[in-house]
Scaffold this motif. Structure first.
Motif, PDB file in Angstrom:
ATOM      1  N   HIS A   1      49.418  39.025  41.973  1.00 27.38           N
ATOM      2  CA  HIS A   1      47.966  39.170  42.008  1.00 27.38           C
ATOM      3  C   HIS A   1      47.545  40.611  41.734  1.00 27.38           C
ATOM      4  O   HIS A   1      46.485  40.866  41.173  1.00 27.38           O
ATOM      5  CB  HIS A   1      47.427  38.731  43.370  1.00 27.38           C
ATOM      6  CG  HIS A   1      47.596  37.257  43.629  1.00 27.38           C
ATOM      7  ND1 HIS A   1      47.302  36.305  42.678  1.00 27.38           N
ATOM      8  CD2 HIS A   1      48.026  36.580  44.718  1.00 27.38           C
ATOM      9  CE1 HIS A   1      47.546  35.103  43.178  1.00 27.38           C
ATOM     10  NE2 HIS A   1      47.989  35.246  44.402  1.00 27.38           N
ATOM     11  N   ASP A   2      48.378  41.548  42.160  1.00 28.98           N
ATOM     12  CA  ASP A   2      48.059  42.958  41.964  1.00 28.98           C
ATOM     13  C   ASP A   2      48.252  43.324  40.489  1.00 28.98           C
ATOM     14  O   ASP A   2      49.372  43.345  39.980  1.00 28.98           O
ATOM     15  CB  ASP A   2      48.964  43.820  42.855  1.00 28.98           C
ATOM     16  CG  ASP A   2      48.584  45.296  42.848  1.00 28.98           C
ATOM     17  OD1 ASP A   2      47.926  45.728  41.879  1.00 28.98           O
ATOM     18  OD2 ASP A   2      48.950  46.008  43.795  1.00 28.98           O
ATOM     19  N   ALA A   3      47.155  43.621  39.792  1.00 24.21           N
ATOM     20  CA  ALA A   3      47.235  43.905  38.360  1.00 24.21           C
ATOM     21  C   ALA A   3      48.094  45.129  38.071  1.00 24.21           C
ATOM     22  O   ALA A   3      48.786  45.186  37.047  1.00 24.21           O
ATOM     23  CB  ALA A   3      45.823  44.105  37.802  1.00 24.21           C
TER      24      ALA A   3
ATOM     25  N   GLY B   1      38.050  31.817  42.530  1.00 29.76           N
ATOM     26  CA  GLY B   1      39.182  32.532  41.938  1.00 29.76           C
ATOM     27  C   GLY B   1      39.804  31.720  40.815  1.00 29.76           C
ATOM     28  O   GLY B   1      40.033  30.518  40.967  1.00 29.76           O
ATOM     29  N   THR B   2      40.097  32.359  39.696  1.00 32.13           N
ATOM     30  CA  THR B   2      40.627  31.641  38.536  1.00 32.13           C
ATOM     31  C   THR B   2      42.046  32.042  38.151  1.00 32.13           C
ATOM     32  O   THR B   2      42.647  31.412  37.279  1.00 32.13           O
ATOM     33  CB  THR B   2      39.719  31.863  37.309  1.00 32.13           C
ATOM     34  OG1 THR B   2      39.583  33.265  37.082  1.00 32.13           O
ATOM     35  CG2 THR B   2      38.347  31.251  37.531  1.00 32.13           C
ATOM     36  N   ASP B   3      42.593  33.087  38.775  1.00 33.38           N
ATOM     37  CA  ASP B   3      43.949  33.501  38.402  1.00 33.38           C
ATOM     38  C   ASP B   3      44.954  33.148  39.496  1.00 33.38           C
ATOM     39  O   ASP B   3      45.983  33.779  39.631  1.00 33.38           O
ATOM     40  CB  ASP B   3      43.999  35.000  38.076  1.00 33.38           C
ATOM     41  CG  ASP B   3      43.655  35.874  39.269  1.00 33.38           C
ATOM     42  OD1 ASP B   3      43.127  35.337  40.267  1.00 33.38           O
ATOM     43  OD2 ASP B   3      43.911  37.094  39.215  1.00 33.38           O
ATOM     44  N   TYR B   4      44.636  32.098  40.250  1.00 31.14           N
ATOM     45  CA  TYR B   4      45.539  31.638  41.304  1.00 31.14           C
ATOM     46  C   TYR B   4      46.276  30.396  40.837  1.00 31.14           C
ATOM     47  O   TYR B   4      45.660  29.429  40.356  1.00 31.14           O
ATOM     48  CB  TYR B   4      44.757  31.310  42.579  1.00 31.14           C
ATOM     49  CG  TYR B   4      44.426  32.527  43.396  1.00 31.14           C
ATOM     50  CD1 TYR B   4      45.156  32.835  44.537  1.00 31.14           C
ATOM     51  CD2 TYR B   4      43.409  33.384  43.020  1.00 31.14           C
ATOM     52  CE1 TYR B   4      44.869  33.967  45.283  1.00 31.14           C
ATOM     53  CE2 TYR B   4      43.113  34.514  43.756  1.00 31.14           C
ATOM     54  CZ  TYR B   4      43.848  34.793  44.895  1.00 31.14           C
ATOM     55  OH  TYR B   4      43.564  35.920  45.622  1.00 31.14           O
TER      56      TYR B   4
ATOM     57  N   ARG C   1      39.062  39.665  47.961  1.00 29.36           N
ATOM     58  CA  ARG C   1      39.651  40.424  46.869  1.00 29.36           C
ATOM     59  C   ARG C   1      38.781  40.300  45.625  1.00 29.36           C
ATOM     60  O   ARG C   1      38.112  39.287  45.406  1.00 29.36           O
ATOM     61  CB  ARG C   1      41.058  39.917  46.555  1.00 29.36           C
ATOM     62  CG  ARG C   1      42.040  40.018  47.718  1.00 29.36           C
ATOM     63  CD  ARG C   1      43.444  39.685  47.251  1.00 29.36           C
ATOM     64  NE  ARG C   1      44.395  39.668  48.351  1.00 29.36           N
ATOM     65  CZ  ARG C   1      44.767  38.569  48.985  1.00 29.36           C
ATOM     66  NH1 ARG C   1      44.279  37.398  48.603  1.00 29.36           N
ATOM     67  NH2 ARG C   1      45.630  38.609  49.977  1.00 29.36           N
TER      68      ARG C   1
ATOM     69  N   ASN D   1      39.602  39.718  42.603  1.00 35.09           N
ATOM     70  CA  ASN D   1      39.943  38.622  41.698  1.00 35.09           C
ATOM     71  C   ASN D   1      39.474  37.263  42.207  1.00 35.09           C
ATOM     72  O   ASN D   1      39.517  36.275  41.478  1.00 35.09           O
ATOM     73  CB  ASN D   1      41.455  38.593  41.417  1.00 35.09           C
ATOM     74  CG  ASN D   1      42.265  38.358  42.671  1.00 35.09           C
ATOM     75  OD1 ASN D   1      41.853  38.727  43.763  1.00 35.09           O
ATOM     76  ND2 ASN D   1      43.427  37.756  42.518  1.00 35.09           N
ATOM     77  N   LYS D   2      38.991  37.197  43.447  1.00 34.28           N
ATOM     78  CA  LYS D   2      38.371  35.971  43.952  1.00 34.28           C
ATOM     79  C   LYS D   2      36.897  35.897  43.578  1.00 34.28           C
ATOM     80  O   LYS D   2      36.242  34.894  43.827  1.00 34.28           O
ATOM     81  CB  LYS D   2      38.520  35.875  45.472  1.00 34.28           C
ATOM     82  CG  LYS D   2      39.939  35.651  45.962  1.00 34.28           C
ATOM     83  CD  LYS D   2      39.951  35.487  47.471  1.00 34.28           C
ATOM     84  CE  LYS D   2      41.349  35.282  48.016  1.00 34.28           C
ATOM     85  NZ  LYS D   2      41.360  35.119  49.494  1.00 34.28           N
ATOM     86  N   ARG D   3      36.365  36.969  43.043  1.00 36.60           N
ATOM     87  CA  ARG D   3      35.003  37.075  42.533  1.00 36.60           C
ATOM     88  C   ARG D   3      33.908  36.802  43.565  1.00 36.60           C
ATOM     89  O   ARG D   3      33.014  35.961  43.356  1.00 36.60           O
ATOM     90  CB  ARG D   3      34.820  36.171  41.319  1.00 36.60           C
ATOM     91  CG  ARG D   3      35.763  36.467  40.155  1.00 36.60           C
ATOM     92  CD  ARG D   3      35.804  37.954  39.782  1.00 36.60           C
ATOM     93  NE  ARG D   3      34.496  38.528  39.495  1.00 36.60           N
ATOM     94  CZ  ARG D   3      33.930  38.550  38.290  1.00 36.60           C
ATOM     95  NH1 ARG D   3      34.576  38.025  37.255  1.00 36.60           N
ATOM     96  NH2 ARG D   3      32.758  39.097  38.109  1.00 36.60           N
TER      97      ARG D   3
END
Length: 355
Positions: free
Chosen positions: A99-101, A256-259, A184, A186-188
């Motif tokens: 998750h950490d870019a 969230g879309t990157d999960y 977070r 990334n959860k927007r």
């Protein structure tokens, strides 16, 4: 059967998924021990790894390079020992990438994961859709056997603590949308706040609660300015308080879309809270198991319209309905793991016997 697991139960991880899985496996007679990452001489039939990227993450943190290198050394030493004694390496692929870019750009992570995947015998996924994604996006695992081992629900460990809706500031006639857990980026949470502000004030309320970075805190606080129909609590919420917030929620939103998989969705469904989430192959499979009245999926951007559609499609909590989580019963999930652990071991034993 003896399984070394990393991370393991009771090792400061606060991970309900691991705790429930380990308990269910032990109830089936499987001996599960936690991996000792500092100086390991452990052996077992299976070395089951969940989040290998934790090790590169430790290594790439400031002033932890030597510690991370040492843990990596112990990690691959354990893999060699298990395989040398006829055991197998299993990996539950929770995420296709960290998750950490920043971690994704780590040269050490890239080398570490390439070396690890070459040793994996059994790749596990929480859904069949996940297996398909593993096959297409992780060709380094093409040699591994793949199995679906479902995510156990949380009903055996979650305490339902009811609270008065009025304590949140919501009016009896308002529908309560909730965005709970770590906020977070990334959860927007910013998208949630923007979309919610488009709903009628008199009939809707939002609870946004959970620990957030300074940047996220500043952004959502600015977006919430002037709104009277929301509760904003951007601290790390104790479990009892979080359970109380779930108890008053009508719909949990998770954009969230990157999960690959989300424990937040399983938590809500375990507490019989319907969920609005982004479309994904994995979420579609979960929806097929629990029903569209419990998990509503949107495609494209997270908008006010998505929230309005969910309000019409999802079950009302006032009915007292209980979400059917039969597919995710811990005992059944443990059985799936035992099958996955045993199949390659039995195949190897037959080959050894034939030789």
């Amino acid at each position: 059967m003896r399984v070394i697991m990393y991370p393991a139960v009771g090792v400061q991880n606060e991970n309900r998924y691991i705790d429930i899985l380990v308990g269910a496996l032990r109830s089936k007679g499987v001996e599960v021990i936690g991996w000792s990452k500092h100086l390991s001489f452990q052996s077992g039939d299976v070395f089951h790894v969940h989040w290998p990227e934790i090790i590169p993450e430790i290594r790439d943190r400031k002033n932890n390079m030597l510690r991370g290198e040492w843990i990596a050394l112990q990690f691959f030493s354990t893999i060699r020992r298990v395989k040398r004694q006829g055991g197998r390496i299993a990996w539950t692929v929770h995420d296709l990438a960290p998750h950490d870019a920043k971690l994704r750009r780590s040269p050490f992570l890239e080398k570490f994961m390439a070396r690890f995947m070459a040793q994996v015998d059994v790749a596990l996924s929480l859904t069949q859709a996940g297996i398909a994604q593993i096959r297409t996006q992780l060709p380094a695992l093409s040699h591994a056997q793949c199995f679906v081992t479902h995510h156990p629900h949380y009903r055996s460990v979650l305490n339902t603590i009811h609270t008065d809706r009025a304590q949140t500031g919501a009016k009896p006639e308002q529908r309560i949308f909730s965005f709970l857990g770590s906020l977070r980026a990334n959860k927007r949470p910013d998208l949630v706040m923007q979309a919610f502000r488009g709903l009628p004030t008199d009939s809707n309320f939002l609870i946004m609660a959970g620990g957030a970075s300074a940047e996220v805190t500043a952004e959502v606080t600015k977006l919430a300015h002037g709104a009277s129909n929301l509760k904003l609590d951007l601290r790390r919420i104790p479990e009892a308080e979080m359970s109380a917030l779930y108890s008053v929620s009508d719909i949990l939103v998770f954009p969230g879309t990157d999960y690959f998989n989300s424990g937040t969705i399983y938590t809500a469904l375990s507490l019989n809270v319907p969920v609005l989430a982004a479309w994904s192959p994995t979420n579609t499979e979960i929806q097929q198991a629990v029903g569209k009245e419990w998990l509503h999926l949107y495609e494209g951007d997270f908008t006010t319209a998505a929230m309005q559609d969910a309000a019409q499609a999802l079950i009302s909590r006032k009915t007292g309905a209980v979400c059917n989580l039969t597919v995710f019963e811990p005992a059944a999930c443990a059985d799936e793991h035992i099958v996955a652990y045993s199949a390659p071991l039995e195949r190897a034993q037959r080959a050894d016997h034939a030789a």
